[in-house]
Every structure is written in C-alpha cells, then in structure tokens.
Enzyme design. Sequence first.
Site: not given
Length: 699
Positions: A550, A635, A670
């Site tokens: 991320s 996501d 995610h």
Amino acid sequence: MLRVAALVLGLAAAPPVARTVDEVVVTLHGEPHRDEYAWLKAGPDDPAVRAHLDAENRHAEALLRPQRALMRALEREIEAIAYVDDESAPVGRGEWLYWTRQRREDEHPTYLRRRVDAPEDQAPQVILDLQRLARGRDFLDLGVFEVSSDGRALAYSLDEVGGENYTLFIQNLETGVERPERIDRVTSAAWSADGRELVYTVRDDTYRSFALRGRTLGGDDRLIYEEADPRFDIYVERSRSGEWLIARSGSATTSEVRVARAAAPAGPWTVVADRVPGHLYDVDHAGDEFYIRSNRGAPHFRVVTAPEDDPAPAGWREVVGERPGVALAHLDAFDRHLVLLQRERGFPRLVFVDRATGATVRAGQAERRRGLSPRTGEIVDISPGDNPDPAATHYRVHLTTVHAPDDTVDLAFADGSETLVHRRQPPAACGRKSGVFAAARANDGTEILYMYFAGTGPHDGPRPILLEAYGSYGFAWDPDFDAARCTLMNRGVDFVIAWVRGGGELGEPWHEAGRRRFRSNAVDDLLAVAAHLIERGYTTRDLLAVAGDSAGGALVASALNRRPELFRAAVLRVPFLDAVGTMADPTAPLTTTEYEEWGDPAVRADYDVIRGWCPYANLGPRAYPALLVESSLADARVAYHEQARYVARLRRLASGGGPTLLRTETHAGHAGPSSRRAWLHGRAFEAAFLLAQLGRAGR
C-alpha cells in the site's frame, strides 16, 4: 544480470501492450498532466479494461510456469503453517466467556461463548459462524463485532465484495433470530448501556466516516453529529468502564473527541477539547475521571485527567509527564490501574501505573523491556489484547515474533509477572530464531534503525535479503509473523524491516519527519538501509529484493525511480502509485482525509513535493529490477487502475531490466482475498517469484 531474469522465469510470450491515448487528465499550477492510460480507469465492468487485466494475469502465470512445481510445494507449506486447528483464549464479558475456534480445513473462524459458571465440557453457544456465512460467496470479511452489555444482542457487519462497504446486522443471541435492521456503510458501532440503542458511524461515497448516528431497536434512526471537515473522519466506541460513549473525529494531525453518557446516547454530547491544528489526543475513562493521552505541549505525548462534569483543557491535571526519547503510544484505563504502551528507541514496553498511588510496575521480565523474549532471545512485538473488564487484575497482550505466531499472555497488575494463556501451533521451522538491531545513516545524518532476521544456511558471505518498509501514517511496524515469509527464510532468504521516517516507531515526531512536505525523507531512509546492507557485505545488488504494501508500495516504487540498480527484484502489494492524479481528485475515495499525510496538490508547495516523489509521474528510461505488482479489483483504498497504468507506462519507458508482472485478484479488497485457494496461490506466486530472482528456486 537483471536481463537473465526472463530466462530464470521462462521465455513467455511478449507482455500485453495497453493502447495509448493523448489525454490531459488534470492541470495543476499551469502544468498539464497527460495520462496515456487513463482509459483503464473506466472500471472493471468495462470489456476492454477487463480483457487487459485478464491478459496481464495470463502473462504473469505463463512467465512463472517453469516454477509450477515450486509453487505447488510452497502452497502446501504455507497452508500447513497458516491453517491449523486453534482456539483463542476465552475473554470474560459479564456473565459470559467469549472465544473463537478455527479449524484447519476452514477459511473463517466461528465465534463461541459459554456462561462463566458453566462446566467446561458443556457445548458452547455458536453466536457467529463465518464459515457458514461464507458459503457460496467469493469474499467475506467481518467488520464490527459488538455484544451488548446484557449479552442479549450482537451487532456485526459484513463486507461481501472486498470494497469495504460493510452492512450491519443485529442478532438476538437468546433466540438466534436476526432482527430486521440492515444498515449499510457502517464503519464502527457501540451499544447504549441498556442495549436498546446502537450508536454508529457511516461512510460517504469517498469512504470517509462522516456521520455519527443513533438507532433505537425497532424505532427511529437519527443524526447525532455530522463531520463537515473533509480531512476528518469519525470513530465511535464505548469506554471500558461502560459509562461513556466516545466519538473521535480525527485527521492525520488533529483530533477532537465527543463524549456522552452510555445511559443517554441521545446526549448531550460534550467536546473534551476543541480541535486545534497539531493537537492529537484520545480519551478513556475510569472511576469518575477521563484519562487523556495528549501531545499538547508534549510531542511524545503525556497523560492528563479531567473531571467528568467539565473535561475542558483548563481543568486538565497531569498524571504522567512526557519523557525525552520515550514515545507514549497507547493508554488503557482500568478501575485501579493505567496501562502505558511506550516505545524507547523504538522498542515497545509496558508500564502499569497505580491510579491511587502513582506507583509504577514494569510489566514482564526485564529482558522484554529491551524488546527481547526472555525465553528465546528473539525480538518481539507487544500488542494489547482484548481487555474489556474494568476490574481486571491482569492485562492481556499478544507477543509476536517473525519466527512464530502470537503467544497470548496475561500480565499481573500487581507485579508484572506473566502467565501464558494460549500458544498457537508454531511452524516446524522459520529461519533462525534470532534477530539483531542495526542502524544506517541517511543523507542528512539521521540514524535509521533496522531489524535483521536470518534465514537458514551458512552466513559466511553475502546473503539473499528481502527488505521491507512502510513509513506512513505514524504506523509502527514491529516484527510480525507471516507464513509465506517462513517459506522464504527456510530457503535461505534473510528478512529486514527498516524503520524509515513517516512511521511511528520513534513516536509522532518520527511520523512528522516523513509526511507531507518531508516525504522524500522516507525514500532517502529506505535507500540508505539498502546501501548499508550492500556496503557491509551482508548482501549484493544481485541478492537484494525489496517489497512494500500500500503506502509502503509507494515508498518502494519511489526508491526504484531513484536507484533501481540497488535491487535485483521488487514486490509492490496493492501499491499507491499515482500520487499526483489521485490526490488531485477530491472525489476519489479517501483523498481529502489524506491531505495531511501526502499533501494537497492544489497547494503549490505540496504539489512540488508530490510531483517530486510520485512513482507514476517519475517513471523514466531506466533499467528497473524484476518487478511483481499485485492488485485487487475491489480495492476501495487504492484503485486497481493505479497498478495497471503504472505497469503499462513502466514497460513502455524502461530501458531494459527484469520482467514486470501484474497480478490482479478478481475477488479481493485491499487486504487481499478471503478465499483460501486464491490467498494461497497469490502468496506462493510471490514467494516463487522472489526465490527465482534471488537464485533460490531450486532449494
């Protein structure tokens, strides 16, 4: 050397070539930003987009086809480590004990309870069976899980897609019947004292938790408070004492807390301290006082108390002062004690404070105060467990190492002594059970700490190393256990965690030193650690891989633009890559709440910094290392098209180097897929990619 990578992986067909368009997507401060791959933003339902993503997945699988046997072996090993029969240690809440059971053949746990006075051989009550609820679904994730004080009702929320749109349900635990209420977009929830009303927060279209609401069961639903500032979102919980509802509005640098009696959720709601830029604080309650962890006048935080009837800052009384070099990371208040989770030079450490006398007790054995396990000498992470009882005589924590999953331990308030209450089955092997701290120097002279964990095999020369970092949001990355990483370490790959600026390992000032206009510090720090590992002879450029998740993926991708020659391979997991384009769109999910972390491109000074480190905007004619980019179609935090556009542009601009692969999980958010098969395949694919690049595929 990097050109050999294609031979290691296999001579697959040429990668997919995304069509280009000449499109100006945004103009900032007179500078037009063209994005030749903007068409990939059309959405996963667009036939051309889906065809391109499918072609990328086929290409990635084809390129790794020579490692098929290795991947099958890795899947079996990861599965054996990650999926075991396990039951958590029971936690007492009122008249009940609650725990979870995970069977090795299941993907999801079952939530159970039994009355405190019931015999242990009595069959427990199943209050939530996630494995049953997941049948027929490609994805399932649990969000809220809140039991009312009387034990009669459960509020829980589920995401069935991966996009973090959680729907809240309410179940009568006495009858097992679900109530008719269905509340969409719930982000947090807390019960009133009598269990007849639920206070909860909901998100808007940008995924910001913007509204605090209350719902009477079988009755009305009303707005309590709406957060107007787009930089702030809201979270609600009930104090451990059970007497107060606490709603925290917060941005990356500022917070504001409202409280109301749990017996009267309609209010009045009182603001503890009006928001002031740069003031971060959180609130707990014990006895007849609020306990507040605040950085007002104390960059590393201090603890103050405030009376219930007037909690404003004018009446605050300090009970634990700031200590230089000691970051106060977490506070829990109990009837007789306070628990302080502190960090000293990065090491987590627990201290108990007697509320009546102010006397302190250092929790755990002396070695743990230095972050080392007295049993094995390993570097350990200390994280708070579930501690709902205000009258508890002990504090539950989880102790984790890189080499083994959590030990659950109860630490006595009286003397800090520990009792092991649960140990999850450890793997047969996971590298060498040891770890060391070391330090590199950034360009500006700042000391950058890193943790080094050894894999198996002789250590008489340069070693394959996987270097990881995060460095964002003030998040402290301590040693964690990962089943897939074990398979790498068991094949001779060492593991390094770098504590770069922007994280919270050294307190809020460390976060401040790497966010917004100081973001380049984090990139400098990661490169400094990589260079240090090579200069010291721990590894070589051909044996060093780097990875980030991320925001950590943004960090790694920025480092690759600056010095790609330092690394043999890189893995970017759901990375944030188009910082300029995403942060310039206030309608994109989570953008406005991120301004204080990354900056607002509408502000020229912020724009100049973002433009300087943005991974997508700074791709160029360089020889990049072998690269695996991992994406998730649902996501909500980092859209799939950031990764797809990045890979397409990098392939077009790169002047040689390793192969660039894009894998997109089609049923995942995610945090990745919830399906066992998809999760295992993805982790084994990544591990096989790294082993092939680092020369360990035959081990």
